[in-house]
Motif scaffolding. Structure first.
Motif, PDB file in Angstrom:
ATOM      1  N   ASP A 293      35.788 -24.341  17.408  1.00  0.00           N
ATOM      2  CA  ASP A 293      36.398 -22.894  17.320  1.00  0.00           C
ATOM      3  C   ASP A 293      38.066 -22.867  17.125  1.00  0.00           C
ATOM      4  N   LEU A 294      38.393 -24.103  16.134  1.00  0.00           N
ATOM      5  CA  LEU A 294      39.607 -24.121  15.541  1.00  0.00           C
ATOM      6  C   LEU A 294      40.145 -23.003  14.408  1.00  0.00           C
ATOM      7  N   GLY A 295      38.947 -22.380  14.087  1.00  0.00           N
ATOM      8  CA  GLY A 295      39.148 -21.431  12.915  1.00  0.00           C
ATOM      9  C   GLY A 295      37.831 -20.430  12.922  1.00  0.00           C
ATOM     10  N   PRO A 296      37.969 -19.397  11.886  1.00  0.00           N
ATOM     11  CA  PRO A 296      36.916 -18.524  11.641  1.00  0.00           C
ATOM     12  C   PRO A 296      35.816 -19.445  10.971  1.00  0.00           C
ATOM     13  N   SER A 297      34.392 -18.807  11.187  1.00  0.00           N
ATOM     14  CA  SER A 297      33.146 -19.359  10.476  1.00  0.00           C
ATOM     15  C   SER A 297      33.284 -19.171   9.129  1.00  0.00           C
ATOM     16  N   PRO A 298      32.608 -19.905   8.260  1.00  0.00           N
ATOM     17  CA  PRO A 298      32.515 -19.583   6.700  1.00  0.00           C
ATOM     18  C   PRO A 298      32.153 -18.149   6.653  1.00  0.00           C
ATOM     19  N   LEU A 299      31.207 -17.412   7.306  1.00  0.00           N
ATOM     20  CA  LEU A 299      30.855 -16.201   7.173  1.00  0.00           C
ATOM     21  C   LEU A 299      31.723 -15.375   7.449  1.00  0.00           C
ATOM     22  N   GLU A 300      32.470 -15.373   8.548  1.00  0.00           N
ATOM     23  CA  GLU A 300      33.727 -14.475   8.870  1.00  0.00           C
ATOM     24  C   GLU A 300      34.672 -14.634   7.935  1.00  0.00           C
ATOM     25  N   LEU A 301      35.251 -15.851   7.441  1.00  0.00           N
ATOM     26  CA  LEU A 301      36.126 -15.858   6.469  1.00  0.00           C
ATOM     27  C   LEU A 301      35.637 -15.049   4.921  1.00  0.00           C
TER      28      LEU A 301
ATOM     29  N   ARG B  32      43.114   0.232   6.808  1.00  0.00           N
ATOM     30  CA  ARG B  32      42.486  -0.721   7.800  1.00  0.00           C
ATOM     31  C   ARG B  32      40.816  -0.781   7.192  1.00  0.00           C
ATOM     32  N   ILE B  33      40.705  -1.947   7.036  1.00  0.00           N
ATOM     33  CA  ILE B  33      39.671  -2.322   6.219  1.00  0.00           C
ATOM     34  C   ILE B  33      38.512  -3.119   6.980  1.00  0.00           C
ATOM     35  N   SER B  34      37.337  -2.567   7.275  1.00  0.00           N
ATOM     36  CA  SER B  34      36.455  -3.005   8.218  1.00  0.00           C
ATOM     37  C   SER B  34      35.236  -3.676   7.512  1.00  0.00           C
ATOM     38  N   VAL B  35      34.821  -4.756   7.538  1.00  0.00           N
ATOM     39  CA  VAL B  35      33.733  -5.351   6.640  1.00  0.00           C
ATOM     40  C   VAL B  35      32.676  -6.090   7.659  1.00  0.00           C
ATOM     41  N   GLU B  36      31.404  -5.465   7.392  1.00  0.00           N
ATOM     42  CA  GLU B  36      30.397  -5.869   8.346  1.00  0.00           C
ATOM     43  C   GLU B  36      29.052  -6.336   7.661  1.00  0.00           C
ATOM     44  N   GLY B  37      28.746  -7.657   7.833  1.00  0.00           N
ATOM     45  CA  GLY B  37      27.611  -8.299   7.295  1.00  0.00           C
ATOM     46  C   GLY B  37      26.295  -8.411   8.216  1.00  0.00           C
ATOM     47  N   ASP B  38      25.161  -8.237   7.662  1.00  0.00           N
ATOM     48  CA  ASP B  38      24.046  -8.351   8.517  1.00  0.00           C
ATOM     49  C   ASP B  38      23.411  -9.352   7.809  1.00  0.00           C
ATOM     50  N   LEU B  39      22.625 -10.518   8.791  1.00  0.00           N
ATOM     51  CA  LEU B  39      22.041 -11.417   8.203  1.00  0.00           C
ATOM     52  C   LEU B  39      21.055 -12.016   9.139  1.00  0.00           C
TER      53      LEU B  39
ATOM     54  N   ARG C 198      16.352 -13.676   2.895  1.00  0.00           N
ATOM     55  CA  ARG C 198      17.149 -14.501   2.225  1.00  0.00           C
ATOM     56  C   ARG C 198      18.060 -15.157   3.248  1.00  0.00           C
ATOM     57  N   VAL C 199      18.644 -16.022   2.813  1.00  0.00           N
ATOM     58  CA  VAL C 199      19.503 -16.961   3.772  1.00  0.00           C
ATOM     59  C   VAL C 199      20.751 -15.961   3.861  1.00  0.00           C
ATOM     60  N   GLY C 200      21.284 -15.383   2.841  1.00  0.00           N
ATOM     61  CA  GLY C 200      22.640 -14.727   2.898  1.00  0.00           C
ATOM     62  C   GLY C 200      22.436 -13.168   3.728  1.00  0.00           C
ATOM     63  N   PHE C 201      23.660 -12.406   3.411  1.00  0.00           N
ATOM     64  CA  PHE C 201      23.925 -11.100   4.157  1.00  0.00           C
ATOM     65  C   PHE C 201      22.813 -10.269   3.386  1.00  0.00           C
ATOM     66  N   GLN C 202      22.022  -9.402   4.206  1.00  0.00           N
ATOM     67  CA  GLN C 202      21.055  -8.589   3.452  1.00  0.00           C
ATOM     68  C   GLN C 202      21.830  -7.242   3.098  1.00  0.00           C
ATOM     69  N   THR C 203      22.930  -7.092   4.149  1.00  0.00           N
ATOM     70  CA  THR C 203      23.664  -5.812   3.628  1.00  0.00           C
ATOM     71  C   THR C 203      25.051  -6.191   3.966  1.00  0.00           C
ATOM     72  N   ILE C 204      25.829  -5.731   3.394  1.00  0.00           N
ATOM     73  CA  ILE C 204      27.337  -5.743   3.708  1.00  0.00           C
ATOM     74  C   ILE C 204      27.879  -4.384   3.573  1.00  0.00           C
TER      75      ILE C 204
END
Length: 150
Positions: free
Chosen positions: A39-47, A75-82, A95-101
Motif C-alpha cells: 500500500d505504498l501507492g495507488p493501484s494501477p486501476l486507481e491511477l 471537482r472531477i469524479s471518475v468511477e470505473g466498474d469491472l 472483459r478484463v477491463g472496465f465495463q463502464t467508466i
C-alpha cells in the motif's frame, strides 16, 4: 502537426511495488495490503482513473484560458466498474477491463448549467485519455532486450 512521443519506463521488483522516474518525479504503484501489496501507492486501476481525471482537468484549464472563462476550479469524479475475476485468472464472461467508466464534474465558473455541460463536452472531446478510452487505439506489446548490467 508532427506526432509527439511520450514514454515511461517502470520497474517491478520482488513485490507488487512498481516504480518509475518520470521527468524527475518519483511515481509508485502498489496494491493494497489486502491484495498482497504494501500500500505504498495507488493501484494501477486507481491511477488510470486519476490520470483520466487529471487529463480532463488539464484540458479544462487550457480551454478555459483560451476561451477567457474564469475557471476557479473543478471537482472531477471518475468511477470505473469491472469484474475482477479475469485479472485474477478466473473464468469470466466479462472483459478484463472496465465495463463502464463514469465521469462527473462540478465546474466552478460563472456559466449557466447548459454552458457548463457544453464546456465539459468540449473538454472531454479534446482530452487524449478520454479519446484513447472512447475509441480503439492500436496497442502493441513486445519483449525488451535483456540488460545484464542493471
Amino acid at each position: 502537426m508532427a506526432m509527439k512521443s511520450i514514454s515511461v519506463t517502470a520497474y517491478l521488483g520482488t513485490a507488487y511495488t512498481i516504480e518509475a522516474d518520470i521527468r524527475g518525479h518519483r511515481a509508485i504503484i502498489d496494491q493494497p495490503q489486502a491484495g498482497g501489496g504494501s500500500d505504498l501507492g495507488p493501484s494501477p486501476l486507481e491511477l488510470f482513473l486519476f490520470s483520466l481525471a487529471g487529463c480532463i482537468g488539464s484540458i479544462a484549464r487550457i480551454a478555459a484560458t483560451q476561451q477567457r472563462i474564469a475557471l476557479r476550479g473543478m471537482r472531477i469524479s471518475v468511477e470505473g466498474d469491472l469484474n475482477p475475476a479475469g485479472l485474477l485468472g478466473k473464468p469470466s464472461e466479462d472483459r478484463v477491463g472496465f465495463q463502464t467508466i463514469t465521469i462527473a464534474a462540478e465546474i466552478d465558473a460563472d456559466l449557466s448549467d447548459d454552458a457548463k455541460l457544453k464546456f465539459l463536452d468540449e473538454v472531454c472531446a479534446r482530452c487524449p485519455l478520454h479519446d484513447n478510452i472512447h475509441y480503439e487505439t492500436a496497442l502493441r506489446h513486445s519483449m525488451l532486450e535483456a540488460d545484464c548490467t542493471v
